[in-house]
Design a protein around this motif. Structure first.
Motif, mmCIF file in Angstrom:
data_model
loop_
_atom_site.group_PDB
_atom_site.id
_atom_site.type_symbol
_atom_site.label_atom_id
_atom_site.label_comp_id
_atom_site.label_asym_id
_atom_site.label_seq_id
_atom_site.Cartn_x
_atom_site.Cartn_y
_atom_site.Cartn_z
ATOM 1 N N VAL A 162 -8.757 6.445 4.195
ATOM 2 C CA VAL A 162 -7.124 5.815 4.438
ATOM 3 C C VAL A 162 -7.353 5.803 2.737
ATOM 4 N N GLN A 163 -5.597 6.863 3.007
ATOM 5 C CA GLN A 163 -4.759 7.473 1.364
ATOM 6 C C GLN A 163 -3.721 6.298 1.048
ATOM 7 N N LEU A 164 -3.576 5.810 0.117
ATOM 8 C CA LEU A 164 -2.656 5.104 -0.091
ATOM 9 C C LEU A 164 -1.967 6.112 -1.522
ATOM 10 N N VAL A 165 -0.428 5.924 -1.079
ATOM 11 C CA VAL A 165 0.490 6.934 -1.695
ATOM 12 C C VAL A 165 1.115 6.239 -2.917
ATOM 13 N N GLU A 166 1.387 4.878 -3.891
ATOM 14 C CA GLU A 166 2.547 4.807 -4.353
ATOM 15 C C GLU A 166 3.171 5.586 -5.108
ATOM 16 N N SER A 167 4.556 4.689 -5.427
ATOM 17 C CA SER A 167 5.460 5.463 -6.354
ATOM 18 C C SER A 167 6.408 4.227 -6.202
ATOM 19 N N GLY A 168 7.333 4.821 -7.236
ATOM 20 C CA GLY A 168 8.548 3.685 -7.682
ATOM 21 C C GLY A 168 8.678 2.724 -9.334
ATOM 22 N N GLY A 169 7.289 3.587 -10.068
ATOM 23 C CA GLY A 169 6.834 2.722 -11.310
ATOM 24 C C GLY A 169 7.605 3.521 -12.581
ATOM 25 N N LEU B 241 9.869 2.674 -16.562
ATOM 26 C CA LEU B 241 10.228 2.165 -17.411
ATOM 27 C C LEU B 241 11.508 1.312 -17.173
ATOM 28 N N VAL B 242 12.045 0.000 -17.666
ATOM 29 C CA VAL B 242 13.145 -0.561 -17.477
ATOM 30 C C VAL B 242 13.087 -1.933 -18.093
ATOM 31 N N GLN B 243 15.162 -1.525 -18.551
ATOM 32 C CA GLN B 243 15.674 -3.128 -19.077
ATOM 33 C C GLN B 243 15.604 -4.338 -18.778
ATOM 34 N N PRO B 244 15.184 -4.912 -19.561
ATOM 35 C CA PRO B 244 15.017 -6.622 -18.470
ATOM 36 C C PRO B 244 15.812 -7.131 -18.132
ATOM 37 N N GLY B 245 15.729 -7.752 -17.287
ATOM 38 C CA GLY B 245 17.286 -8.145 -16.156
ATOM 39 C C GLY B 245 17.701 -7.192 -15.245
ATOM 40 N N GLY B 246 16.591 -5.685 -15.398
ATOM 41 C CA GLY B 246 17.337 -4.045 -14.302
ATOM 42 C C GLY B 246 16.408 -4.725 -13.411
ATOM 43 N N SER B 247 15.974 -3.505 -12.442
ATOM 44 C CA SER B 247 15.150 -3.399 -11.093
ATOM 45 C C SER B 247 14.778 -2.518 -11.112
ATOM 46 N N LEU B 248 13.527 -2.302 -10.115
ATOM 47 C CA LEU B 248 13.185 -0.962 -9.866
ATOM 48 C C LEU B 248 12.325 -1.944 -8.292
ATOM 49 N N ARG B 249 11.878 -1.246 -7.462
ATOM 50 C CA ARG B 249 11.306 -0.853 -6.236
ATOM 51 C C ARG B 249 10.016 -0.471 -5.674
ATOM 52 N N LEU B 250 8.950 -0.585 -5.812
ATOM 53 C CA LEU B 250 8.325 -0.444 -5.658
ATOM 54 C C LEU B 250 7.538 -0.097 -4.173
ATOM 55 N N SER B 251 6.647 1.364 -4.164
ATOM 56 C CA SER B 251 6.824 1.603 -2.602
ATOM 57 C C SER B 251 5.064 1.951 -2.467
ATOM 58 N N CYS B 252 4.259 1.935 -1.681
ATOM 59 C CA CYS B 252 2.937 2.655 -1.256
ATOM 60 C C CYS B 252 2.936 2.511 0.425
ATOM 61 N N ALA B 253 2.519 4.086 1.001
ATOM 62 C CA ALA B 253 2.139 4.778 1.708
ATOM 63 C C ALA B 253 0.612 4.590 2.414
ATOM 64 N N ALA B 254 0.446 4.158 3.778
ATOM 65 C CA ALA B 254 -1.379 4.108 3.765
ATOM 66 C C ALA B 254 -1.567 5.144 4.941
ATOM 67 N N SER B 255 -1.839 6.429 4.725
ATOM 68 C CA SER B 255 -2.255 6.932 6.236
ATOM 69 C C SER B 255 -4.042 6.861 6.412
ATOM 70 N N GLY B 256 -4.256 7.484 7.664
ATOM 71 C CA GLY B 256 -5.506 7.688 7.860
ATOM 72 C C GLY B 256 -6.015 7.283 8.384
ATOM 73 N N THR B 257 -6.946 6.819 9.948
ATOM 74 C CA THR B 257 -7.683 6.353 10.085
ATOM 75 C C THR B 257 -7.482 4.683 10.163
ATOM 76 N N ILE B 258 -6.343 4.219 10.837
ATOM 77 C CA ILE B 258 -5.829 3.516 10.654
ATOM 78 C C ILE B 258 -5.380 3.057 12.490
ATOM 79 N N PHE B 259 -5.794 1.453 13.418
ATOM 80 C CA PHE B 259 -5.294 0.804 13.482
ATOM 81 C C PHE B 259 -4.517 0.519 13.914
ATOM 82 N N GLY B 260 -5.089 -0.268 12.203
ATOM 83 C CA GLY B 260 -3.725 -2.036 11.878
ATOM 84 C C GLY B 260 -4.340 -2.353 11.276
ATOM 85 N N ILE B 261 -3.257 -2.620 10.570
ATOM 86 C CA ILE B 261 -2.800 -3.094 9.191
ATOM 87 C C ILE B 261 -2.252 -4.825 8.905
ATOM 88 N N ASN B 262 -3.573 -5.911 9.013
ATOM 89 C CA ASN B 262 -3.616 -7.048 8.573
ATOM 90 C C ASN B 262 -2.665 -7.764 7.517
#
Length: 121
Positions: free
Chosen positions: A2-9, A11-32
């Motif tokens: 299984v490979q995981l690819v993260e994105s979205g980190g 620098l942000v000012q206090p009070g700001g927002s960020l969105r992180l994403s993670c995508a899994a791929s590979g021999t996946i039957f299910g993710i608990n």
């Protein structure tokens, strides 16, 4: 495997927002379990938020009301929406998934490579 690819980190000012994403791929039957952990310099890695296949969520007390975790089961992705960010949220954030293999039907745990989140003015 299984490979995981993260994105979205970044620098942000206090009070700001960020969105992180993670995508899994590979021999996946299910993710608990899908989650986000973080590790600040000199501190232990800690759970930030988690979501299980049924949709139940868990948050660290320090992020409740500010962070929202969500997942797309069809795409095997997990996102972390972070609002009202504080300097103490600064850390490397890691995606974590527990995957049932399509070939073995055993569950294994995988970690992303980490993405830096820095909250600073």
């Amino acid at each position: 495997q299984v490979q995981l690819v993260e994105s979205g980190g970044g620098l942000v000012q206090p009070g700001g927002s960020l969105r992180l994403s993670c995508a899994a791929s590979g021999t996946i039957f299910g993710i608990n379990h899908m989650g986000w952990y973080r590790q600040a310099p000199g501190k232990q890695r800690e759970l930030v938020a988690a979501i299980i296949s049924g949709g139940s969520t868990h948050y660290a007390d320090s992020v409740k009301g500010r962070f929202t975790i969500s997942r797309d089961n069809a795409k095997n992705t997990v996102d972390l929406q972070m609002n009202s960010l504080k300097p103490e949220d600064t850390a490397v954030y890691y995606c974590n998934v527990r995957v049932v293999s399509i070939t073995t039907r055993y569950e294994s745990e995988y970690w992303g490579q980490g993405t830096q989140v820095t909250v600073s003015s």
